[in-house]
Design an enzyme around this catalytic site. Structure first.
Site, PDB file in Angstrom:
ATOM      1  N   HIS A 196     -10.567   0.470  -9.608  1.00 40.06           N
ATOM      2  CA  HIS A 196     -10.055   1.511  -8.707  1.00 40.06           C
ATOM      3  C   HIS A 196      -8.564   1.734  -8.940  1.00 40.06           C
ATOM      4  O   HIS A 196      -8.087   2.870  -9.029  1.00 40.06           O
ATOM      5  CB  HIS A 196     -10.303   1.088  -7.249  1.00 40.06           C
ATOM      6  CG  HIS A 196      -9.468   1.824  -6.258  1.00 40.06           C
ATOM      7  ND1 HIS A 196      -9.685   3.143  -5.928  1.00 40.06           N
ATOM      8  CD2 HIS A 196      -8.391   1.435  -5.523  1.00 40.06           C
ATOM      9  CE1 HIS A 196      -8.787   3.539  -5.033  1.00 40.06           C
ATOM     10  NE2 HIS A 196      -7.992   2.513  -4.775  1.00 40.06           N
ATOM     11  N   PHE A 197      -7.836   0.651  -9.060  1.00 34.25           N
ATOM     12  CA  PHE A 197      -6.388   0.689  -9.258  1.00 34.25           C
ATOM     13  C   PHE A 197      -6.031   1.454 -10.540  1.00 34.25           C
ATOM     14  O   PHE A 197      -5.095   2.245 -10.575  1.00 34.25           O
ATOM     15  CB  PHE A 197      -5.894  -0.758  -9.332  1.00 34.25           C
ATOM     16  CG  PHE A 197      -4.415  -0.924  -9.187  1.00 34.25           C
ATOM     17  CD1 PHE A 197      -3.820  -0.798  -7.950  1.00 34.25           C
ATOM     18  CD2 PHE A 197      -3.620  -1.233 -10.277  1.00 34.25           C
ATOM     19  CE1 PHE A 197      -2.447  -0.968  -7.803  1.00 34.25           C
ATOM     20  CE2 PHE A 197      -2.251  -1.403 -10.137  1.00 34.25           C
ATOM     21  CZ  PHE A 197      -1.666  -1.268  -8.893  1.00 34.25           C
ATOM     22  N   HIS A 198      -6.834   1.220 -11.598  1.00 35.11           N
ATOM     23  CA  HIS A 198      -6.537   1.899 -12.857  1.00 35.11           C
ATOM     24  C   HIS A 198      -6.914   3.377 -12.820  1.00 35.11           C
ATOM     25  O   HIS A 198      -6.327   4.185 -13.555  1.00 35.11           O
ATOM     26  CB  HIS A 198      -7.240   1.186 -14.019  1.00 35.11           C
ATOM     27  CG  HIS A 198      -6.519  -0.049 -14.465  1.00 35.11           C
ATOM     28  ND1 HIS A 198      -6.668  -1.260 -13.829  1.00 35.11           N
ATOM     29  CD2 HIS A 198      -5.616  -0.259 -15.465  1.00 35.11           C
ATOM     30  CE1 HIS A 198      -5.892  -2.168 -14.421  1.00 35.11           C
ATOM     31  NE2 HIS A 198      -5.250  -1.588 -15.408  1.00 35.11           N
ATOM     32  N   ARG A 218     -11.708 -10.681  -9.870  1.00 33.69           N
ATOM     33  CA  ARG A 218     -10.530 -10.148 -10.559  1.00 33.69           C
ATOM     34  C   ARG A 218      -9.571 -11.301 -10.842  1.00 33.69           C
ATOM     35  O   ARG A 218      -9.760 -12.416 -10.353  1.00 33.69           O
ATOM     36  CB  ARG A 218      -9.852  -9.084  -9.690  1.00 33.69           C
ATOM     37  CG  ARG A 218      -9.359  -9.601  -8.359  1.00 33.69           C
ATOM     38  CD  ARG A 218      -8.902  -8.498  -7.422  1.00 33.69           C
ATOM     39  NE  ARG A 218      -7.745  -7.794  -7.917  1.00 33.69           N
ATOM     40  CZ  ARG A 218      -6.850  -7.156  -7.136  1.00 33.69           C
ATOM     41  NH1 ARG A 218      -7.018  -7.138  -5.827  1.00 33.69           N
ATOM     42  NH2 ARG A 218      -5.813  -6.531  -7.642  1.00 33.69           N
ATOM     43  N   ARG A 219      -8.546 -11.028 -11.632  1.00 31.31           N
ATOM     44  CA  ARG A 219      -7.455 -11.975 -11.888  1.00 31.31           C
ATOM     45  C   ARG A 219      -7.919 -13.265 -12.568  1.00 31.31           C
ATOM     46  O   ARG A 219      -7.280 -14.302 -12.418  1.00 31.31           O
ATOM     47  CB  ARG A 219      -6.741 -12.373 -10.582  1.00 31.31           C
ATOM     48  CG  ARG A 219      -6.086 -11.249  -9.815  1.00 31.31           C
ATOM     49  CD  ARG A 219      -5.233 -11.858  -8.709  1.00 31.31           C
ATOM     50  NE  ARG A 219      -4.519 -10.877  -7.922  1.00 31.31           N
ATOM     51  CZ  ARG A 219      -4.797 -10.583  -6.658  1.00 31.31           C
ATOM     52  NH1 ARG A 219      -5.804 -11.178  -6.046  1.00 31.31           N
ATOM     53  NH2 ARG A 219      -4.086  -9.695  -6.007  1.00 31.31           N
ATOM     54  N   TYR A 247       1.573   5.297  -2.598  1.00 33.18           N
ATOM     55  CA  TYR A 247       1.955   6.685  -2.294  1.00 33.18           C
ATOM     56  C   TYR A 247       3.321   7.026  -2.868  1.00 33.18           C
ATOM     57  O   TYR A 247       3.583   8.187  -3.188  1.00 33.18           O
ATOM     58  CB  TYR A 247       1.874   6.925  -0.784  1.00 33.18           C
ATOM     59  CG  TYR A 247       0.457   6.730  -0.302  1.00 33.18           C
ATOM     60  CD1 TYR A 247      -0.524   7.662  -0.622  1.00 33.18           C
ATOM     61  CD2 TYR A 247       0.084   5.575   0.374  1.00 33.18           C
ATOM     62  CE1 TYR A 247      -1.839   7.458  -0.248  1.00 33.18           C
ATOM     63  CE2 TYR A 247      -1.233   5.366   0.755  1.00 33.18           C
ATOM     64  CZ  TYR A 247      -2.193   6.313   0.433  1.00 33.18           C
ATOM     65  OH  TYR A 247      -3.502   6.099   0.788  1.00 33.18           O
ATOM     66  N   HIS A 282       0.807  -1.216   0.000  1.00 36.52           N
ATOM     67  CA  HIS A 282       0.000   0.000   0.000  1.00 36.52           C
ATOM     68  C   HIS A 282       0.838   1.263   0.000  1.00 36.52           C
ATOM     69  O   HIS A 282       0.532   2.189  -0.765  1.00 36.52           O
ATOM     70  CB  HIS A 282      -1.019   0.024   1.128  1.00 36.52           C
ATOM     71  CG  HIS A 282      -2.070   1.059   0.853  1.00 36.52           C
ATOM     72  ND1 HIS A 282      -3.128   0.834  -0.001  1.00 36.52           N
ATOM     73  CD2 HIS A 282      -2.185   2.352   1.225  1.00 36.52           C
ATOM     74  CE1 HIS A 282      -3.857   1.932  -0.116  1.00 36.52           C
ATOM     75  NE2 HIS A 282      -3.303   2.871   0.619  1.00 36.52           N
TER      76      HIS A 282
END
Length: 550
Positions: A375-377, A440-441, A228, A224
């Site tokens: 969300h990640f993208h 996912r995946r 950042y 995580h």
């Protein structure tokens, strides 16, 4: 504030920065192609030829873009930023930068070779008990060690500046680089420990089993804060570069530094919010880390306030009237501003999605669904990567002694529009499909023509459409980068560094008291991890042998 006499990155430092940035865009080209293939396979419209495995290209896409593109670009940008604001790198620092680069490239080649030969199909998170070839883990170790050497060179340059300028606040951009470098060094200790002491001996056959819970916890200790590490260079551009590009001033030097300190403190002890459904971790410790996760929202909101305050101050200084009149005064035809501005707007829904993922109850709905990928993208592939493209439009010509032409500026805006439309299709359909329960995946499957799985297919086709538009965006950015590196007219391209607003508060030196902040950081990490980690070892689940399911 920067030294007035420093205006251009030294040519020797520029070559070092460009080496990192070049590898970053090579990783983008290869990893982006893997992403396109993924969306086409998931739509059910393509079968991979020659026995190529879907999970193989998934791993390549995640590792090359999530670890390759980002890490190389960030280090290249940060070297240029330090050289520009704190002075030319010393010969030792520059040599360290090159040694770090070589070590990283060797590691990247090892890891990529193993992925592309289907010996490391362990997904982006390389989760045990899936087991890769030892060269994959060795490659990742070298990538991290090389990055530590590079970050050490940047920190040494900052320390030299502090010694030469006692009692003065360091240049804001250099300070930000140091915070991000420290964040990276501290958070990668987790994944380095996982790889060196668990996964490497396990893949070499020196031990039979691995403690899966410990390995996942060490990964998310790193996983995580990694977000950042990606995000803070975008913030550097937003806080320091964008005000200069629009012709305004930095709203507050102190606020910007405080935001970065808060990210350093609260971004690391939060990994459990990725493990909310993981058995073996007491719920009370998950709660502690969820609370710390929500603390990270504060500097994000401070950034939103600061950026829009900067824009409004600039607009008002140009005579803007009314509530939103200042918006008209912004340079909407300048890609160096427009592209990062799109990223700022994208971060609003991206941040809201992050709050959902980190909330214990709401996470139960979306955990391990393709919502998380959407969300990640939005966060990384839009807010972060598109900002990196915006940085490239002035940084690459500055480093190569060329200029960003009007033709490339128009193409850059087209590229950003392409990216925005493609991501709206792809990420939007991922979010919606995730709410319908799609995992996912996973490669394309109808789960025996189950009705629920058949309902997902239209969203998967929309993802393929979005992925195709995004790949066009990758082709356009590669064209622009090659032009700026080799074919654009020779000239002087500014490295824009914003000035602090005249009425801004004086920067307190306590913000650069690293003894205080490193002590607080260590305390937060120990509070968040010591007891649960001891429990994982004392009450360890049965160790797992390695599995190769491909």
């Amino acid at each position: 504030m920067m030294n007035a006499q420093i205006s251009k990155v030294d040519k020797r430092d520029a070559r070092l920065s460009m080496a990192y940035i070049t590898v970053a865009f090579i990783a983008l080209a290869v990893g982006g192609l893997m992403g396109l293939l993924q969306t086409l396979v998931r739509s059910g419209k393509l079968e991979l030829p020659g026995g190529i495995n879907y999970y193989e290209i998934l791993t390549a896409h995640g590792v090359l873009l999530g670890l390759g593109l980002t890490t190389y670009f960030i280090l290249g940008f940060q070297f240029a930023a330090v050289s520009r604001t704190a002075g030319t790198l010393s010969s030792k620092a520059r040599l360290s930068g090159w040694i770090g680069f070589i070590v990283m490239v060797i590691g990247t080649i090892f890891a990529t070779w193993m992925i592309l030969t289907n010996k490391a199909t362990v997904l982006y998170t390389f989760y045990a008990p899936l087991q890769a070839h030892f060269l994959f883990y060795l490659g990742l170790t070298l990538l991290i060690v090389g990055s530590w050497i590079a970050c050490g060179a940047m920190i040494a340059t900052y320390m030299r500046w502090r010694k030469q300028n006692p009692g003065k606040p360091s240049p804001l951009l250099c300070f930000m680089v140091v915070v991000n470098s420290l964040l990276w060094i501290v958070c990668t200790l987790g994944v380095a420990g996982e790889v060196l002491f668990q996964l490497l001996p396990w893949s070499l056959g020196l031990v039979d089993t691995v403690n899966v819970l410990v390995s996942r916890t060490l990964f998310w200790y790193f996983g995580h804060p990694l977000v950042y590490f990606w995000l803070l260079p975008a913030y550097m551009a937003w806080y320091v570069i964008i005000p200069k590009i629009i012709g305004g001033k930095i709203f507050s030097d102190s606020l910007a530094r405080l935001v970065f300190i808060l990210f350093l403190l609260f971004s690391i002890p939060v990994g459990f919010h990725h493990q909310l459904t993981e058995p073996g971790i007491d719920a009370s410790w998950k709660f502690v880390q969820v609370v710390l996760t929500f603390m990270v929202i504060i500097p994000s909101l401070m950034t939103a306030f600061s950026m829009f305050a900067t824009f409004e101050m600039f607009g008002r200084s140009k005579g803007a009237k009314g509530l939103f009149g200042w918006l008209k005064k912004l340079p909407w035809k300048d890609a160096r501003f427009v592209v990062p501005f799109i990223c700022m707007v994208a971060f609003i829904p991206a941040g809201a999605g992050g709050i959902i993922n980190a909330s214990n109850q709401m996470d139960q709905v979306v955990h391990n669904t393709i919502w998380v990928t959407g969300h990640f993208h939005l966060t990384v592939a839009t807010t972060v990567v598109l900002t990196f493209f915006g940085i490239s439009y002035w940084l690459i010509p500055h480093l190569t002694g060329r200029v960003f032409t009007k033709a490339m500026n128009r193409l850059a805006i087209i590229q950003a529009i392409c990216w925005t439309i493609g991501m709206a299709f792809m990420s939007g359909s991922m979010h919606l499909e995730g709410l319908l329960g799609a995992p996912r995946r996973t490669a394309f499957t109808t789960y025996g023509n189950a009705q629920q799985a058949l309902d997902w297919i239209p969203y998967q086709v929309a993802q393929a459409i979005g992925g195709s538009i995004l790949f066009l965006g990758i082709v356009l950015i590669i064209v622009i980068v090659i032009n700026l590196a080799f074919f654009a007219p020779k000239g002087e391209q500014d490295f824009p560094i914003g000035e602090i607003a005249e009425n801004a508060e004086k920067t307190p030196m306590v913000l650069e008291n690293w003894k205080i902040w490193s002590t607080v950081l260590a305390a937060l990490i120990l509070i968040a991890y010591t007891v649960p980690f001891m429990d994982m070892i004392q009450n360890a689940p049965p160790g797992s042998k390695g599995f190769k399911l491909w």
